[in-house]
Structure formats: structure tokens, C-alpha cells
Design an enzyme around this catalytic site. Structure first.
Site, PDB file in Angstrom:
ATOM      1  N   ASP A  81     -10.180   4.879  -2.822  1.00 47.58           N
ATOM      2  CA  ASP A  81      -8.993   5.345  -3.535  1.00 47.58           C
ATOM      3  C   ASP A  81      -9.430   5.986  -4.848  1.00 47.58           C
ATOM      4  O   ASP A  81     -10.625   6.112  -5.113  1.00 47.58           O
ATOM      5  CB  ASP A  81      -8.025   4.186  -3.783  1.00 47.58           C
ATOM      6  CG  ASP A  81      -8.476   3.342  -4.956  1.00 47.58           C
ATOM      7  OD1 ASP A  81      -9.707   3.137  -5.079  1.00 47.58           O
ATOM      8  OD2 ASP A  81      -7.637   2.906  -5.758  1.00 47.58           O
ATOM      9  N   TYR A 129      -6.976   6.380   3.423  1.00 47.65           N
ATOM     10  CA  TYR A 129      -7.038   5.270   2.483  1.00 47.65           C
ATOM     11  C   TYR A 129      -6.210   4.080   2.958  1.00 47.65           C
ATOM     12  O   TYR A 129      -6.707   2.939   3.019  1.00 47.65           O
ATOM     13  CB  TYR A 129      -6.576   5.674   1.067  1.00 47.65           C
ATOM     14  CG  TYR A 129      -6.250   4.445   0.267  1.00 47.65           C
ATOM     15  CD1 TYR A 129      -7.272   3.651  -0.243  1.00 47.65           C
ATOM     16  CD2 TYR A 129      -4.932   4.000   0.116  1.00 47.65           C
ATOM     17  CE1 TYR A 129      -6.996   2.459  -0.904  1.00 47.65           C
ATOM     18  CE2 TYR A 129      -4.650   2.820  -0.532  1.00 47.65           C
ATOM     19  CZ  TYR A 129      -5.677   2.053  -1.042  1.00 47.65           C
ATOM     20  OH  TYR A 129      -5.405   0.875  -1.665  1.00 47.65           O
ATOM     21  N   GLU A 145       0.823  -1.212   0.000  1.00 47.52           N
ATOM     22  CA  GLU A 145       0.000   0.000   0.000  1.00 47.52           C
ATOM     23  C   GLU A 145       0.857   1.262   0.000  1.00 47.52           C
ATOM     24  O   GLU A 145       0.530   2.241  -0.669  1.00 47.52           O
ATOM     25  CB  GLU A 145      -0.958   0.005   1.188  1.00 47.52           C
ATOM     26  CG  GLU A 145      -2.036  -1.068   1.140  1.00 47.52           C
ATOM     27  CD  GLU A 145      -2.937  -0.971  -0.090  1.00 47.52           C
ATOM     28  OE1 GLU A 145      -2.932   0.072  -0.772  1.00 47.52           O
ATOM     29  OE2 GLU A 145      -3.631  -1.961  -0.371  1.00 47.52           O
TER      30      GLU A 145
END
Length: 315
Positions: free
Chosen positions: A141, A123, A40
Site C-alpha cells: 500500500d 492491494y 479495507e
DNA sequence: AACGCGTGGCC
DNA sequence: TGGCCAAGCGT
């Protein structure tokens, strides 16, 4: 357009995902919370194809948070390579330290705890909680925003900045079941990445084409013109070139070498490994003022470190 | 709440 | 060719 119940949207998009999803390493059986977190960080504003090789090497070198926390920040920056936004490497390194220090060396499993880590925003906290721990989270996102804007909102593109209304809309679309919500989040993201793309969406391959409000409205143009990202001549470009020099340098580079154009440079030949990035830096023809300012900015941000021996990645 | 922050592929 | 774009975050 025939209204399609939300439950049917879930079924169709998740069904499409089951059949068409890419086989990405952070989704497979070797997935760990740390692997999800690393992916991520790397995927923030960076395309999947560029992340893949760096991700594999990174996890091989640092299989858990404690492994990364044990090395100097400069190692993280060096192995971040050319992924871009190197401050992410610094924050991932700091997050690893915080995980060791405050969470027993295990990646936290709640979005609230994850949010306290450097480099983890709304996020990333939701994504790690959902994809690493199976939590029901409202993951939003850029892909999900675009799919929702078209499918539900009837707009070509989402607003320039994430709004509270978008978060509410995303929450209202989330399946009630934990496991299904995780699949939905991943599936909508994948749909945005592969089919419902920003430019030239592949609507003919879309599993919910007949339910799309944007298509039903005749695919109207965006409400605004996206602002381009300035690059040529910016400090950002100069910072990137300086980081390129420091990443490849085997030894500290003295300030004069960095901020002086080679034609004016009456110094001995710099180390071999530095020559190519250095040429790239000076091809920019940046002013001495800009070079100094950019270098000072890197030091202030902790991306570079200055010592009597010269400038280097931080230790 | 805009803005700054890297990098490279794509049409 | 060059502007656009990519699983955002911090200030």
C-alpha cells in the site's frame, strides 16, 4: 550506515509494532474476515480516524456479507455517510452479493478469488488474504511503498505509480514464515502511518533509523513534484454535493430542484431535510450544464436513480 | 497508462 | 490560506 540483515529488520520492526501499534477494531479478537474486508474498503484513500465510527456502525448493522447483500444498494450508500468515494459502498454491496452468490456467503480466503470481487484490487486482495486468513502475501500500500522507498531505496518518496520493481522488492523483503509475514506486513504499514509519514517523518522514533538508506544519503529531496488533486470547480465537487442532497433526502428530489439555482427556482419549498445540502450544492454556483453532466454521471455510475417521481439513491 | 473519483484535517 | 495527503480501483 551499517548494513542490517533482513532478519534483523523483521525483528526490530515487528518488535516496534508489538509495543506501539494502535488498538484498531479490525485487529482485535472480534475480527472476522468480513470485518477485515469492510475495513479495507473503507480505508481505501481514507484516514483511519474517519473510518472508525462508520466501520463500527456498519458491522453492527450488517455483521456478515449476507446481511448487506439483503438490503438495497441505497442503504449501503446512505450508511456510507461522508466517508467519500461512495462508489466504494456500491462495490462493497456488490461484492457482498457475489460472496453470497458464488462463495456460499463466506469471504474467499485466497487472493485470486478475492480479486474477482468488485472493488477488490491487488492491494485489497492481498490484505484480506493476509490479515483475515494469515496468508503469506506481498501487501503493498502507500505506507509500505514509502517505507521501502526510504529504508531500502534511499528515496524520499516512491514513484508516482506502483512499479513491478517495487513489487519484487516487497516480495524479497517478506519473511518466509507465514505468521511472521503477516506481522511484517502490518508492522511496515503501521510504521509508514505513524513514523515514516509523507510529511515530517518522526525519524527519531524509528526502530530502523540506523538502517535507513534515505537518512544515510542525507535525506535527499523527492525526484518529482507530486501532482495535486484538483477540487474546486470540478465535477467531482458537484457530484459530492449532489450525493449529499440525495443521502439526506427522505423522498425523491425532482431534477429541476437539483440543477436550478435557487434564485431561479419558482418551486414549492423542498423537503426540510434536503434544504441544507441543497444550499451547499447551489453555493458552488455551478453552471446548469455542469450540474446536468454531474447528475447524469451519478446515474450512469449507479450512485443515483432517476424515476418519474424524481432522483434518489438506487434501490 | 494517465485519469477520475469524495471528504476533511493539517500545517 | 490552500495545497497536500489519506490501508486504491476501474477504465
Amino acid at each position: 550506515m551499517i548494513p542490517v540483515p533482513t532478519a534483523q529488520l523483521h525483528r526490530r520492526v515487528i518488535g516496534w509494532f508489538d509495543a506501539e501499534a494502535r488498538d484498531l477494531p479490525w485487529r482485535g479478537p472480534s475480527r472476522t474476515p468480513w470485518a477485515v474486508m469492510v475495513s479495507e474498503f473503507m480505508l481505501q484513500q481514507t484516514p483511519v480516524v474517519r473510518v472508525l465510527p462508520v466501520f463500527a456502525a456498519w458491522l453492527d448493522r450488517w455483521p456478515g456479507p449476507a446481511d448487506l447483500a439483503a438490503v438495497p444498494a441505497g442503504d449501503a450508500l446512505r450508511h456510507w455517510g461522508r466517508l467519500g468515494y461512495p462508489r466504494r459502498a456500491l462495490r462493497l454491496h456488490a461484492a457482498a452479493g457475489a460472496i453470497v452468490e458464488h462463495h456460499g456467503g463466506r469471504v474467499p480466503n485466497t487472493a485470486a478469488e478475492l480479486l474477482t470481487l468488485p472493488g477488490v484490487g491487488t492491494y485489497t486482495a492481498a490484505a484480506v488474504a493476509a490479515f483475515a486468513y494469515g496468508k503469506r502475501e506481498t501487501v503493498v500500500d502507500t505506507n509500505i511503498r514509502r517505507v521501502h522507498a526510504r529504508l531500502v531505496g534511499g528515496d524520499a518518496l516512491p514513484a508516482p505509480a506502483l512499479t513491478a520493481a517495487e513489487m519484487r522488492r516487497a516480495a524479497s523483503l517478506l519473511p518466509a514464515d507465514d505468521a511472521e509475514s503477516v506481522q511484517w506486513n502490518a508492522a511496515v504499514m503501521e510504521l509508514g502511518a505513524l513514523i515514516c509519514t509523507a510529511r515530517a517523518p518522526k525519524c527519531s522514533q524509528c526502530p530502523v533509523l540506523d538502517a535507513c538508506a534515505w537518512v544515510a544519503a542525507g535525506r535527499p529531496e523527492p525526484h518529482y513534484v507530486p501532482r495535486g488533486q484538483a477540487w474546486a470547480g470540478t465535477d467531482r465537487q458537484v457530484r459530492g454535493a449532489i450525493m449529499g442532497v440525495l443521502r439526506d433526502a427522505a423522498a425523491p428530489v425532482i431534477r429541476e430542484v437539483l440543477v436550478t439555482n435557487p434564485v431561479d427556482l419558482a418551486l414549492g419549498s423542498p423537503p426540510e431535510t434536503v434544504v441544507t445540502p441543497l444550499l451547499k450544492l447551489h453555493r458552488l454556483n455551478a453552471s446548469r450544464e455542469q450540474l446536468e453532466r454531474s447528475l447524469d454521471g451519478l446515474v450512469a455510475d449507479g450512485l443515483a436513480s432517476e424515476a418519474p417521481a424524481g432522483i434518489s439513491l438506487p434501490s
